[in-house]
Motif scaffolding. Structure first.
Motif, short mmCIF file in Angstrom:
data_model
loop_
_atom_site.label_atom_id
_atom_site.label_comp_id
_atom_site.label_asym_id
_atom_site.label_seq_id
_atom_site.Cartn_x
_atom_site.Cartn_y
_atom_site.Cartn_z
N PRO A 130 0.83 -1.22 0.00
CA PRO A 130 0.00 0.00 0.00
C PRO A 130 0.86 1.26 0.00
N VAL A 131 0.41 2.25 -0.75
CA VAL A 131 1.14 3.52 -0.82
C VAL A 131 0.35 4.66 -0.19
N ASN A 132 -0.92 4.41 0.15
CA ASN A 132 -1.75 5.45 0.75
C ASN A 132 -2.22 5.02 2.15
N LEU A 133 -1.42 4.21 2.79
CA LEU A 133 -1.70 3.74 4.14
C LEU A 133 -1.17 4.76 5.14
N ARG A 134 -2.04 5.22 6.02
CA ARG A 134 -1.58 6.16 7.04
C ARG A 134 -2.45 6.10 8.29
N ASP A 135 -1.81 6.40 9.41
CA ASP A 135 -2.45 6.39 10.72
C ASP A 135 -3.24 7.68 10.88
N LEU A 136 -4.46 7.57 11.40
CA LEU A 136 -5.26 8.77 11.66
C LEU A 136 -4.95 9.37 13.03
N GLY A 137 -3.90 8.92 13.65
CA GLY A 137 -3.52 9.47 14.94
C GLY A 137 -2.86 10.83 14.84
N GLY A 138 -2.92 11.58 15.95
CA GLY A 138 -2.24 12.86 16.04
C GLY A 138 -2.98 14.05 15.48
N LEU A 139 -4.26 13.86 15.09
CA LEU A 139 -5.04 14.97 14.54
C LEU A 139 -5.84 15.65 15.65
N THR A 140 -5.91 16.96 15.57
CA THR A 140 -6.61 17.73 16.60
C THR A 140 -8.12 17.55 16.48
N VAL A 141 -8.74 17.17 17.60
CA VAL A 141 -10.19 17.00 17.66
C VAL A 141 -10.68 17.63 18.96
N ASP A 142 -11.98 17.60 19.17
CA ASP A 142 -12.55 18.17 20.38
C ASP A 142 -12.04 17.41 21.61
N GLY A 143 -11.37 18.11 22.51
CA GLY A 143 -10.90 17.50 23.74
C GLY A 143 -9.53 16.87 23.68
N GLY A 144 -8.83 16.98 22.58
CA GLY A 144 -7.50 16.39 22.51
C GLY A 144 -7.06 16.11 21.10
N VAL A 145 -6.41 14.95 20.92
CA VAL A 145 -5.94 14.52 19.61
C VAL A 145 -6.33 13.06 19.41
N THR A 146 -6.34 12.62 18.18
CA THR A 146 -6.66 11.23 17.91
C THR A 146 -5.49 10.32 18.31
N ARG A 147 -5.85 9.19 18.89
CA ARG A 147 -4.86 8.23 19.37
C ARG A 147 -4.17 7.54 18.19
N THR A 148 -2.88 7.36 18.29
CA THR A 148 -2.14 6.65 17.24
C THR A 148 -2.26 5.15 17.44
N GLY A 149 -2.11 4.41 16.33
CA GLY A 149 -2.09 2.96 16.40
C GLY A 149 -3.43 2.30 16.58
N VAL A 150 -4.52 3.04 16.38
CA VAL A 150 -5.86 2.49 16.59
C VAL A 150 -6.68 2.45 15.30
N LEU A 151 -6.55 3.47 14.47
CA LEU A 151 -7.35 3.54 13.25
C LEU A 151 -6.46 3.99 12.09
N LEU A 152 -6.46 3.17 11.03
CA LEU A 152 -5.65 3.45 9.86
C LEU A 152 -6.53 3.48 8.62
N ARG A 153 -6.21 4.36 7.69
CA ARG A 153 -6.89 4.41 6.39
C ARG A 153 -5.89 3.98 5.33
N SER A 154 -6.40 3.38 4.25
CA SER A 154 -5.47 2.81 3.27
C SER A 154 -6.09 2.67 1.90
N ASP A 155 -5.24 2.51 0.91
CA ASP A 155 -5.67 1.99 -0.37
C ASP A 155 -5.79 0.47 -0.24
N ASP A 156 -6.07 -0.22 -1.31
CA ASP A 156 -6.40 -1.64 -1.29
C ASP A 156 -5.36 -2.47 -0.53
N VAL A 157 -5.81 -3.19 0.50
CA VAL A 157 -4.90 -4.04 1.28
C VAL A 157 -4.98 -5.51 0.87
N SER A 158 -5.80 -5.82 -0.15
CA SER A 158 -6.05 -7.22 -0.47
C SER A 158 -4.93 -7.89 -1.25
#
Length: 264
Positions: free
Chosen positions: A18-46
């Motif tokens: 995958p070339v578009n795989l990235r962690d959604l952690g570290g983004l500013t949200v209400d009350g803090g930041v998104t946790r790393t290592g919990v949710l990832l978005r990606s191009d096709d992983v199959s």
């Protein structure tokens, strides 16, 4: 002899990691930041190499949410992440790999505007609100990390990411900036998609620069801006269609508990 051997030499294989795989952690949200290592978005992983998949499992991936159409999922299957301990969920957001006939030509043209693409994203979110709500629920309830993906990790994946970030209280600017990161991956992404999908993938000239692409083939922040504006005008917010589809406050609170940490 030499000329013959050169003529039959195969072209170098495309790296299918995958070339578009990235962690959604570290983004500013209400009350803090998104946790790393919990949710990832990606191009096709199959179709990723087995070693790459094993590293993802070793790093904690325990759930896969596949947003591809049934025909795409049938084409390449679940892939090497289909191992004991990893749950697979197919939540198709489109009926086929191609766009609806009445808008596909306009959307895929070089003249497609961010407003047109944003309107398509908004319609997708509205019509697939139940599927998106189910995906959010799966993320909230899953143990370990979850990776969600479509083919390019841009459109369907971008809508799902926008939903999650909006539920966590990210600003519209943060949502759009996350979407636009894909623009930096396009030179590597198009060859990978062609290798996976063959003739199902619209041809993009290899010399075409990101700035020359129409909004549908590119990844312009303005497209996600437009989606958010359309949904705000129609429903008051990006997340209201999901609430109407049954997403509860309790599930949203559970999602926040999993994904938000103090800081920023």
């Amino acid at each position: 002899m030499h000329e013959s051997s050169v003529a039959t030499m195969p072209e170098p294989a495309v790296d299918l990691a995958p070339v578009n795989l990235r962690d959604l952690g570290g983004l500013t949200v209400d009350g803090g930041v998104t946790r790393t290592g919990v949710l990832l978005r990606s191009d096709d992983v199959s179709v990723m190499p087995a070693a790459f998949a094993q590293k993802m499992v070793d790093d904690g991936v325990r759930s896969v949410i596949d947003l591809r159409s049934p025909e795409e999922a049938l084409l390449t299957g679940r892939g090497p992440l289909t191992v004991p301990g990893v749950n697979y969920h197919h939540l198709a957001l489109t009926a086929s790999v191609s766009m609806p006939e009445d808008i596909s030509r306009e959307l895929l043209s070089a003249s497609a505007t961010p407003e047109l693409v944003g309107s398509w994203y908004a319609n997708l979110l509205e019509t697939q609100a139940r599927q998106l709500a189910l995906g959010v629920t799966l993320v909230a309830m899953s143990e370990g990390a979850t990776v969600f993906h479509c083919a390019a990790g841009k459109d369907r994946t971008g809508v799902f990411a926008a939903v999650v970030l909006s539920l966590l209280g990210a600003s519209p600017e943060t949502v759009s900036a996350d979407y636009a990161v894909t623009a930096t991956r396009l030179p590597q992404l198009f060859p990978r998609l062609r290798a996976i999908m063959g003739g199902l993938m619209p041809e993009v000239p290899v010399t075409m620069q990101t700035a020359e692409l129409g909004a549908m083939m590119g990844a312009h922040a303005a497209s996600m801006d437009a989606m958010q504006q359309v949904l705000a005008e129609r429903h008051g917010s990006v997340i209201e269609p999901l609430r109407r589809a049954g997403l509860s406050d309790a599930t949203i609170a559970q999602l926040r508990n999993r994904l938000v940490v103090a800081g920023g």
